[in-house]
Design an enzyme around this catalytic site. Structure first.
Site, PDB file in Angstrom:
ATOM      1  N   ASP A 147      20.236 -17.201 -23.704  1.00 30.16           N
ATOM      2  CA  ASP A 147      20.763 -16.884 -22.376  1.00 30.16           C
ATOM      3  C   ASP A 147      20.113 -15.655 -21.755  1.00 30.16           C
ATOM      4  O   ASP A 147      19.373 -14.918 -22.406  1.00 30.16           O
ATOM      5  CB  ASP A 147      22.293 -16.722 -22.435  1.00 30.16           C
ATOM      6  CG  ASP A 147      22.760 -15.917 -23.651  1.00 30.16           C
ATOM      7  OD1 ASP A 147      21.940 -15.197 -24.239  1.00 30.16           O
ATOM      8  OD2 ASP A 147      23.954 -16.003 -23.994  1.00 30.16           O
TER       9      ASP A 147
ATOM     10  N   ASN B 136      36.475 -14.560 -26.907  1.00 30.34           N
ATOM     11  CA  ASN B 136      37.205 -15.702 -26.339  1.00 30.34           C
ATOM     12  C   ASN B 136      36.673 -17.030 -26.862  1.00 30.34           C
ATOM     13  O   ASN B 136      37.021 -18.086 -26.354  1.00 30.34           O
ATOM     14  CB  ASN B 136      37.144 -15.655 -24.807  1.00 30.34           C
ATOM     15  CG  ASN B 136      35.715 -15.739 -24.274  1.00 30.34           C
ATOM     16  OD1 ASN B 136      34.761 -15.866 -25.044  1.00 30.34           O
ATOM     17  ND2 ASN B 136      35.569 -15.655 -22.962  1.00 30.34           N
TER      18      ASN B 136
ATOM     19  N   HIS C  98      33.418 -17.844 -26.894  1.00 26.56           N
ATOM     20  CA  HIS C  98      32.183 -18.333 -26.258  1.00 26.56           C
ATOM     21  C   HIS C  98      31.007 -18.303 -27.230  1.00 26.56           C
ATOM     22  O   HIS C  98      30.954 -17.504 -28.153  1.00 26.56           O
ATOM     23  CB  HIS C  98      31.876 -17.594 -24.946  1.00 26.56           C
ATOM     24  CG  HIS C  98      31.383 -16.194 -25.066  1.00 26.56           C
ATOM     25  ND1 HIS C  98      31.800 -15.181 -24.221  1.00 26.56           N
ATOM     26  CD2 HIS C  98      30.484 -15.612 -25.902  1.00 26.56           C
ATOM     27  CE1 HIS C  98      31.182 -14.062 -24.552  1.00 26.56           C
ATOM     28  NE2 HIS C  98      30.376 -14.287 -25.567  1.00 26.56           N
TER      29      HIS C  98
ATOM     30  N   GLU D 203      31.549 -20.359 -21.708  1.00 26.87           N
ATOM     31  CA  GLU D 203      32.883 -19.764 -21.720  1.00 26.87           C
ATOM     32  C   GLU D 203      33.946 -20.854 -21.833  1.00 26.87           C
ATOM     33  O   GLU D 203      33.701 -22.005 -21.469  1.00 26.87           O
ATOM     34  CB  GLU D 203      33.123 -18.996 -20.411  1.00 26.87           C
ATOM     35  CG  GLU D 203      32.096 -17.911 -20.097  1.00 26.87           C
ATOM     36  CD  GLU D 203      32.327 -16.613 -20.861  1.00 26.87           C
ATOM     37  OE1 GLU D 203      33.165 -16.583 -21.786  1.00 26.87           O
ATOM     38  OE2 GLU D 203      31.663 -15.618 -20.520  1.00 26.87           O
TER      39      GLU D 203
HETATM   40  C1  F6R Z   1      24.167 -13.385 -26.785  1.00 29.88           C
HETATM   41  C2  F6R Z   1      25.213 -14.373 -26.580  1.00 29.88           C
HETATM   42  C3  F6R Z   1      26.669 -14.068 -26.760  1.00 29.88           C
HETATM   43  C4  F6R Z   1      26.975 -13.141 -27.922  1.00 29.88           C
HETATM   44  C5  F6R Z   1      28.482 -12.878 -28.033  1.00 29.88           C
HETATM   45  C6  F6R Z   1      28.805 -11.871 -29.128  1.00 29.88           C
HETATM   46  O1  F6R Z   1      22.886 -13.932 -26.527  1.00 29.88           O
HETATM   47  O2  F6R Z   1      24.885 -15.456 -26.230  1.00 29.88           O
HETATM   48  O3  F6R Z   1      27.346 -15.286 -26.929  1.00 29.88           O
HETATM   49  O4  F6R Z   1      26.502 -13.711 -29.112  1.00 29.88           O
HETATM   50  O5  F6R Z   1      28.953 -12.406 -26.813  1.00 29.88           O
HETATM   51  O6  F6R Z   1      28.278 -10.633 -28.768  1.00 29.88           O
HETATM   52  P1  F6R Z   1      28.232  -9.386 -29.781  1.00 29.88           P
HETATM   53  O7  F6R Z   1      27.287  -9.777 -30.877  1.00 29.88           O
HETATM   54  O8  F6R Z   1      27.669  -8.250 -28.980  1.00 29.88           O
HETATM   55  O9  F6R Z   1      29.609  -9.168 -30.276  1.00 29.88           O
END
Ligand code: F6R
Length: 242
Positions: free
Chosen positions: A68, A137, A139, A144
């Site tokens: 992403d 959440n 995701h 989401e």
């Molecule tokens: C990052 C991504 C997100 C993160 C998720 C967890 O490329 O796609 O889904 O993997 O938000 O983020 P952290 O590792 O910062 O807790």
């Protein structure tokens, strides 16, 4: 098949995560890696940088596809995911930067960029591994919780919760982009192996919901239960409610 591995420390999680990726590269020097940003994979990337510096693995023929990118900021912005990947991995290994792919959040035609990104991945072939972190959440990527999830790469409105969680990297929450471009759940599920890495007690509830709860679009990570080769790496805090 779901393989859940729980380790005492985050350091162990990082080492095991890096060795899973290294083994894929050793077996297939031109491996296709699906990569993630965020706090979770940083330690894994450090281990991969060390392994590359020690001459244990080479990224010379590896190609990478990131999950992403934020919409509206370009790759030179210090909070872009392109910048994150360069800083945390690509600038420190022998990869050909041309073979590293991150969706372009500054594309004039964002819909066309989504189609182009999917076509690029399809043309490359099946991703050998997709590395994932987990949002509070549920995701994955920026898919989401919602009534409907998209299969392919698409534009998403970021949940307020997600913007808040990421505000720590910006000077204020107002600067956090409101949209992102993300691989879809089908793109993610198409990878040969999915490697979900989760650390910290604050994620223990969502880990349980995602892995043991019902498969529902309201918890996008729960769809990973359907993957034939899912590896879950947890530290003991993240795994404490399983
Ligand atoms: C990052 C991504 C997100 C993160 C998720 C967890 O490329 O796609 O889904 O993997 O938000 O983020 P952290 O590792 O910062 O807790």
């Amino acid at each position: 098949m779901m393989n859940i591995l729980i380790y005492d420390t985050q350091e162990q999680v990082n080492k095991v995560g890096a060795s899973i990726i290294s083994n894929i590269i050793l077996a297939k020097p031109d491996a296709l890696l699906g990569l993630a940003t965020g706090s979770t994979p940083i330690g894994i990337y450090k281990q991969l940088v060390d392994a590359n510096k020690e001459g244990l693995i080479s990224f010379k023929d590896v190609a990478t596809y990131n999950l992403d990118e934020y919409v509206g900021i370009d790759g030179s912005h210090n909070q872009s995911y392109r910048h994150f990947m360069n800083e945390n991995l690509f600038n420190h290994i022998d990869i050909n930067i041309e073979k590293t792919h991150v969706p372009n959040g500054k594309a004039v035609d964002l819909e066309a960029e989504c189609t182009r990104y999917d076509a690029e991945i399809d043309a490359a072939g099946q991703l050998d591994i997709q590395l994932l972190g987990l949002g509070h959440n549920g995701h994955i990527g920026f898919n989401e919780p919602a009534d409907h999830l998209s299969a392919g790469t698409h534009i998403v409105e970021l949940a307020q919760e997600t913007r808040q969680a990421n505000a720590r990297f910006f000077t204020s929450i107002d600067e956090v982009p409101t949209q992102a471009i993300t691989m879809g759940v089908a793109t993610i599920l198409k990878a040969k192996t999915v490697l979900l890495v989760v650390k910290g007690e604050d994620k223990a509830d969502i880990v349980k919901e995602a892995l043991r709860g019902p498969i529902t679009t309201q918890c996008p990570a729960s769809l990973l239960q359907l993957h034939p080769n899912l590896i879950v790496l947890l530290d003991s805090a993240a795994g404490s409610k399983l």
